[in-house]
Scaffold this motif. Structure first.
Motif, PDB file in Angstrom:
ATOM      1  N   ALA A 189       2.919   0.811  -3.794  1.00 15.61           N
ATOM      2  CA  ALA A 189       4.094   1.669  -4.556  1.00 15.61           C
ATOM      3  C   ALA A 189       4.837   2.206  -3.429  1.00 15.61           C
ATOM      4  O   ALA A 189       4.698   3.418  -2.874  1.00 15.61           O
ATOM      5  CB  ALA A 189       3.444   2.727  -5.513  1.00 15.61           C
ATOM      6  N   GLY A 190       5.593   1.410  -2.707  1.00 14.83           N
ATOM      7  CA  GLY A 190       6.897   1.968  -1.632  1.00 14.83           C
ATOM      8  C   GLY A 190       5.993   2.160  -0.429  1.00 14.83           C
ATOM      9  O   GLY A 190       6.546   2.418   0.441  1.00 14.83           O
ATOM     10  N   HIS A 191       4.510   1.759  -0.286  1.00 17.35           N
ATOM     11  CA  HIS A 191       3.699   2.120   0.886  1.00 17.35           C
ATOM     12  C   HIS A 191       3.827   0.936   1.791  1.00 17.35           C
ATOM     13  O   HIS A 191       4.063  -0.211   1.620  1.00 17.35           O
ATOM     14  CB  HIS A 191       2.240   2.430   0.592  1.00 17.35           C
ATOM     15  CG  HIS A 191       1.789   3.279   1.460  1.00 17.35           C
ATOM     16  ND1 HIS A 191       2.046   4.587   1.682  1.00 17.35           N
ATOM     17  CD2 HIS A 191       0.958   3.263   2.484  1.00 17.35           C
ATOM     18  CE1 HIS A 191       1.291   5.181   2.496  1.00 17.35           C
ATOM     19  NE2 HIS A 191       0.762   4.309   3.076  1.00 17.35           N
ATOM     20  N   LEU A 192       3.681   1.198   3.129  1.00 19.39           N
ATOM     21  CA  LEU A 192       3.479   0.295   3.891  1.00 19.39           C
ATOM     22  C   LEU A 192       2.375  -0.649   3.948  1.00 19.39           C
ATOM     23  O   LEU A 192       1.180   0.015   3.602  1.00 19.39           O
ATOM     24  CB  LEU A 192       3.674   0.814   5.418  1.00 19.39           C
ATOM     25  CG  LEU A 192       5.070   1.427   5.983  1.00 19.39           C
ATOM     26  CD1 LEU A 192       4.741   2.545   7.228  1.00 19.39           C
ATOM     27  CD2 LEU A 192       5.964   0.395   6.296  1.00 19.39           C
ATOM     28  N   PRO A 193       2.379  -1.917   4.325  1.00 17.09           N
ATOM     29  CA  PRO A 193       1.179  -2.749   3.847  1.00 17.09           C
ATOM     30  C   PRO A 193       0.182  -2.525   5.012  1.00 17.09           C
ATOM     31  O   PRO A 193       0.304  -2.130   6.051  1.00 17.09           O
ATOM     32  CB  PRO A 193       1.924  -3.961   4.084  1.00 17.09           C
ATOM     33  CG  PRO A 193       2.950  -3.948   4.939  1.00 17.09           C
ATOM     34  CD  PRO A 193       3.547  -2.880   4.779  1.00 17.09           C
ATOM     35  N   PRO A 194      -1.232  -2.594   4.573  1.00 16.93           N
ATOM     36  CA  PRO A 194      -2.120  -2.523   5.504  1.00 16.93           C
ATOM     37  C   PRO A 194      -2.044  -3.532   6.491  1.00 16.93           C
ATOM     38  O   PRO A 194      -1.716  -4.632   6.583  1.00 16.93           O
ATOM     39  CB  PRO A 194      -3.649  -2.909   4.500  1.00 16.93           C
ATOM     40  CG  PRO A 194      -2.932  -2.458   3.242  1.00 16.93           C
ATOM     41  CD  PRO A 194      -1.674  -2.711   3.309  1.00 16.93           C
ATOM     42  N   VAL A 195      -2.945  -3.356   7.610  1.00 14.72           N
ATOM     43  CA  VAL A 195      -3.234  -4.197   8.765  1.00 14.72           C
ATOM     44  C   VAL A 195      -4.520  -4.967   8.467  1.00 14.72           C
ATOM     45  O   VAL A 195      -5.795  -4.277   8.473  1.00 14.72           O
ATOM     46  CB  VAL A 195      -3.070  -3.648  10.267  1.00 14.72           C
ATOM     47  CG1 VAL A 195      -3.260  -4.758  11.330  1.00 14.72           C
ATOM     48  CG2 VAL A 195      -1.647  -3.137  10.303  1.00 14.72           C
ATOM     49  N   LEU A 196      -4.537  -6.164   8.555  1.00 12.34           N
ATOM     50  CA  LEU A 196      -5.855  -6.979   8.558  1.00 12.34           C
ATOM     51  C   LEU A 196      -6.060  -7.471   9.793  1.00 12.34           C
ATOM     52  O   LEU A 196      -5.375  -8.477  10.373  1.00 12.34           O
ATOM     53  CB  LEU A 196      -5.803  -8.000   7.342  1.00 12.34           C
ATOM     54  CG  LEU A 196      -6.940  -8.767   7.259  1.00 12.34           C
ATOM     55  CD1 LEU A 196      -7.966  -8.215   6.877  1.00 12.34           C
ATOM     56  CD2 LEU A 196      -6.830  -9.955   6.320  1.00 12.34           C
ATOM     57  N   ALA A 197      -7.367  -7.519  10.205  1.00 13.09           N
ATOM     58  CA  ALA A 197      -7.983  -8.202  11.444  1.00 13.09           C
ATOM     59  C   ALA A 197      -9.313  -8.930  11.080  1.00 13.09           C
ATOM     60  O   ALA A 197      -9.880  -8.135  10.267  1.00 13.09           O
ATOM     61  CB  ALA A 197      -8.102  -7.387  12.553  1.00 13.09           C
ATOM     62  N   THR A 198      -9.526 -10.269  11.606  1.00 13.23           N
ATOM     63  CA  THR A 198     -10.656 -10.830  11.089  1.00 13.23           C
ATOM     64  C   THR A 198     -11.031 -11.417  12.471  1.00 13.23           C
ATOM     65  O   THR A 198     -10.240 -11.432  13.647  1.00 13.23           O
ATOM     66  CB  THR A 198     -10.263 -12.051  10.263  1.00 13.23           C
ATOM     67  OG1 THR A 198      -9.427 -12.849  10.912  1.00 13.23           O
ATOM     68  CG2 THR A 198      -9.712 -11.498   9.000  1.00 13.23           C
TER      69      THR A 198
ATOM     70  N   LEU B  28       4.679  -0.691  14.217  1.00 11.84           N
ATOM     71  CA  LEU B  28       3.801  -1.594  13.557  1.00 11.84           C
ATOM     72  C   LEU B  28       3.304  -2.523  14.468  1.00 11.84           C
ATOM     73  O   LEU B  28       2.094  -2.946  14.346  1.00 11.84           O
ATOM     74  CB  LEU B  28       4.714  -2.285  12.639  1.00 11.84           C
ATOM     75  CG  LEU B  28       5.113  -1.189  11.363  1.00 11.84           C
ATOM     76  CD1 LEU B  28       5.936  -1.992  10.435  1.00 11.84           C
ATOM     77  CD2 LEU B  28       3.912  -0.779  10.634  1.00 11.84           C
ATOM     78  N   ALA B  29       4.191  -2.933  15.537  1.00 11.37           N
ATOM     79  CA  ALA B  29       3.491  -3.894  16.584  1.00 11.37           C
ATOM     80  C   ALA B  29       2.570  -3.347  17.232  1.00 11.37           C
ATOM     81  O   ALA B  29       1.381  -3.989  17.600  1.00 11.37           O
ATOM     82  CB  ALA B  29       4.729  -4.386  17.456  1.00 11.37           C
ATOM     83  N   ARG B  30       2.505  -1.850  17.520  1.00  5.05           N
ATOM     84  CA  ARG B  30       1.573  -1.465  18.337  1.00  5.05           C
ATOM     85  C   ARG B  30       0.196  -0.970  17.497  1.00  5.05           C
ATOM     86  O   ARG B  30      -0.924  -1.077  18.149  1.00  5.05           O
ATOM     87  CB  ARG B  30       1.957   0.017  18.819  1.00  5.05           C
ATOM     88  CG  ARG B  30       3.068  -0.006  20.031  1.00  5.05           C
ATOM     89  CD  ARG B  30       3.549   1.389  20.361  1.00  5.05           C
ATOM     90  NE  ARG B  30       2.718   2.088  21.227  1.00  5.05           N
ATOM     91  CZ  ARG B  30       2.596   3.389  21.195  1.00  5.05           C
ATOM     92  NH1 ARG B  30       3.279   4.160  20.577  1.00  5.05           N
ATOM     93  NH2 ARG B  30       1.592   4.077  21.827  1.00  5.05           N
ATOM     94  N   LEU B  31       0.555  -0.941  16.057  1.00  8.79           N
ATOM     95  CA  LEU B  31      -0.803  -0.771  15.420  1.00  8.79           C
ATOM     96  C   LEU B  31      -1.454  -2.111  15.331  1.00  8.79           C
ATOM     97  O   LEU B  31      -2.572  -2.276  15.285  1.00  8.79           O
ATOM     98  CB  LEU B  31      -0.226  -0.335  14.114  1.00  8.79           C
ATOM     99  CG  LEU B  31      -1.232  -0.230  13.127  1.00  8.79           C
ATOM    100  CD1 LEU B  31      -2.367   0.760  13.329  1.00  8.79           C
ATOM    101  CD2 LEU B  31      -0.673   0.205  11.599  1.00  8.79           C
ATOM    102  N   ARG B  32      -0.684  -3.193  15.210  1.00 13.07           N
ATOM    103  CA  ARG B  32      -1.380  -4.567  14.845  1.00 13.07           C
ATOM    104  C   ARG B  32      -2.227  -4.832  16.085  1.00 13.07           C
ATOM    105  O   ARG B  32      -3.243  -5.220  16.318  1.00 13.07           O
ATOM    106  CB  ARG B  32      -0.175  -5.757  14.927  1.00 13.07           C
ATOM    107  CG  ARG B  32       0.234  -5.524  13.397  1.00 13.07           C
ATOM    108  CD  ARG B  32       0.994  -7.002  13.105  1.00 13.07           C
ATOM    109  NE  ARG B  32       2.185  -7.258  14.193  1.00 13.07           N
ATOM    110  CZ  ARG B  32       3.256  -7.016  14.231  1.00 13.07           C
ATOM    111  NH1 ARG B  32       3.775  -6.226  13.136  1.00 13.07           N
ATOM    112  NH2 ARG B  32       4.005  -7.589  15.038  1.00 13.07           N
ATOM    113  N   ALA B  33      -1.655  -4.429  17.410  1.00 13.73           N
ATOM    114  CA  ALA B  33      -2.544  -4.666  18.556  1.00 13.73           C
ATOM    115  C   ALA B  33      -3.629  -3.819  18.680  1.00 13.73           C
ATOM    116  O   ALA B  33      -4.566  -4.177  19.425  1.00 13.73           O
ATOM    117  CB  ALA B  33      -1.338  -4.588  19.835  1.00 13.73           C
TER     118      ALA B  33
END
Length: 405
Positions: A294-303, A360-365
């Motif tokens: 609901a309007g929220h930023l999507p989670p980050v998934l790493a596998t 967001l890029a820093r978070l993904r990293a």
């Protein structure tokens, strides 16, 4: 007789309101001591301080001398109504020399024989804090001298009451936040959880939260949320949304339906409030989850076999937006063994001097398929480091360690 304050009288009042002994008292005692001194300082019979309740747009009697019944009986006066209400509305001194049902709304005043009243506003930076009024049971002419002296006391009381309210709000909000965040995260076989909550240096504790709870059928509910605003009002809304979401989660399996009903409830009962929320249901075998935003930023998934990525989930409007009565979307997300999911609020990735995509890029990293507690610590070190966060932050990391037998 001159209406201007005499040097001796002014000095006496200034000594009363700046007494160094007051600095050693707590704020409650400072306020009660000052109000108790007012009748003697002005040669009157009563003094009452009413504080402004913004939510109800009314004044509430909190401290009195000579007319304590106002406090004991919980006298409330709407702004604009009666004597104190007019002082609050005009934000200037008011004097009345007839006290009856035609001039005041509180019958205690004429029942106690008050014949004349003087009231002054209590302001801090032009913000209404309350009203201080005094009364005499005998004929009394309030002069400009009296008004000035009473305003001196009211100004000191306004500062003390403002500080008292801010301190009480911070304490209440901190206690509320701690009571609503999970004290212990679940540790079911096959899943790991780790979380961080940090209040913003600029806003203090606010409406960010995370939640993890058991659902029927050995499923788990996972929530991340952020109420627009800060302070106690945002914290109260957060608590209500959290409780309502848990209740709907017991009755409806689909996360989108849970958020639809939460939106309906919030739009009706929490008018003006808004929140972004991500709600996921992890299936009993932990191999997949259903997610709605609901309007929220999507989670980050790493596998283990794929770099971290933002989940490709289309968010619906925020909770409380009021223009989305229809169905809300839910998507299925596969969770292979070793997968790590990071749920977070925008305070983690947004900065005034940086575009959101950079955060967001820093978070993904920073999100890697490692132990949940390790990922949680690494994310905070990379994105926060030595800079105090300006907004409050909630971070919840989930790792699937193995299949459930």
């Amino acid at each position: 007789m001159s209406d201007l304050p005499g040097a001796e009288d002014r000095l006496r009042v200034l000594e009363a309101v700046t007494d160094s002994a007051l600095a050693r008292l707590d704020l409650d005692k400072v306020i009660s001591t000052l109000v108790a001194q007012v009748p003697d300082l002005l040669g009157v019979d009563t003094a009452t301080m009413l504080l402004y309740d913004r939510g109800g747009d009314q004044l509430i009697a909190t401290t009195a001398a000579g007319l304590e019944e106002e406090v004991w009986q919980g006298v409330h006066v709407s702004v604009g109504m009666g004597f104190a209400g007019r002082v609050a509305l005009r934000r200037e001194p008011v004097v009345i020399d007839r006290v009856d049902e035609s001039t005041v709304v509180n019958p205690l005043l004429w029942q106690k024989g008050i014949q004349v009243l003087l009231g002054v506003p209590m302001l801090v930076h032009d913000e209404l804090v309350g009203v201080l009024h005094v009364g005499s049971k005998t004929p009394h002419r309030f002069t400009h001298h009296d008004v000035t002296l009473l305003q001196l006391v009211a100004d000191r009381l306004a500062l003390a009451a403002h500080m008292q309210a801010a301190t009480a709000e911070r304490a209440a909000l901190t206690a509320l936040q701690h009571s609503l965040l999970p004290t212990h995260l679940p540790s079911p076989p096959g899943l790991e959880f780790a979380a961080r909550y940090v209040p913003g240096a600029g806003t203090g504790v606010g409406g960010d939260w995370y939640d993890v709870f058991d659902l029927p059928g050995e499923r788990l509910g996972v929530v991340i949320g952020d109420v627009v605003g800060s302070g106690l009002p945002a914290g109260i809304v957060m608590g209500r949304l959290r409780s309502a979401l848990r209740a709907y989660a017991l009755d409806y399996d689909d996360p989108g339906e849970v958020l639809r009903r939460l939106d309906r409830k919030a739009s009706h009962f929490e008018q003006g409030a808004m929140a972004t929320i991500g709600y996921a249901v992890v299936e009993a075998d932990h191999q997949r989850m259903r997610l709605s935003l609901a309007g929220h930023l999507p989670p980050v998934l790493a596998t283990p076999d794929h770099p971290a990525r933002l989940l490709d989930v289309r968010p619906d409007p925020p909770i409380g937006f009021g223009l989305h009565p229809g169905p809300r979307a839910s998507v299925t997300v596969e969770l292979p063994a070793g997968a790590v999911l990071a749920f977070y609020t925008d305070g983690l990735v947004e900065r005034r001097d940086r575009v959101l995509d950079d955060g967001l890029a820093r978070l993904r990293a920073a999100v890697t398929p490692d132990a949940a507690i390790t990922v949680c610590a690494h994310v905070m070190a990379v994105l926060i480091g030595t800079d105090p966060p300006q907004d409050d932050i909630a971070l919840l990391v989930v790792r699937r360690t193995e299949n459930v037998a």
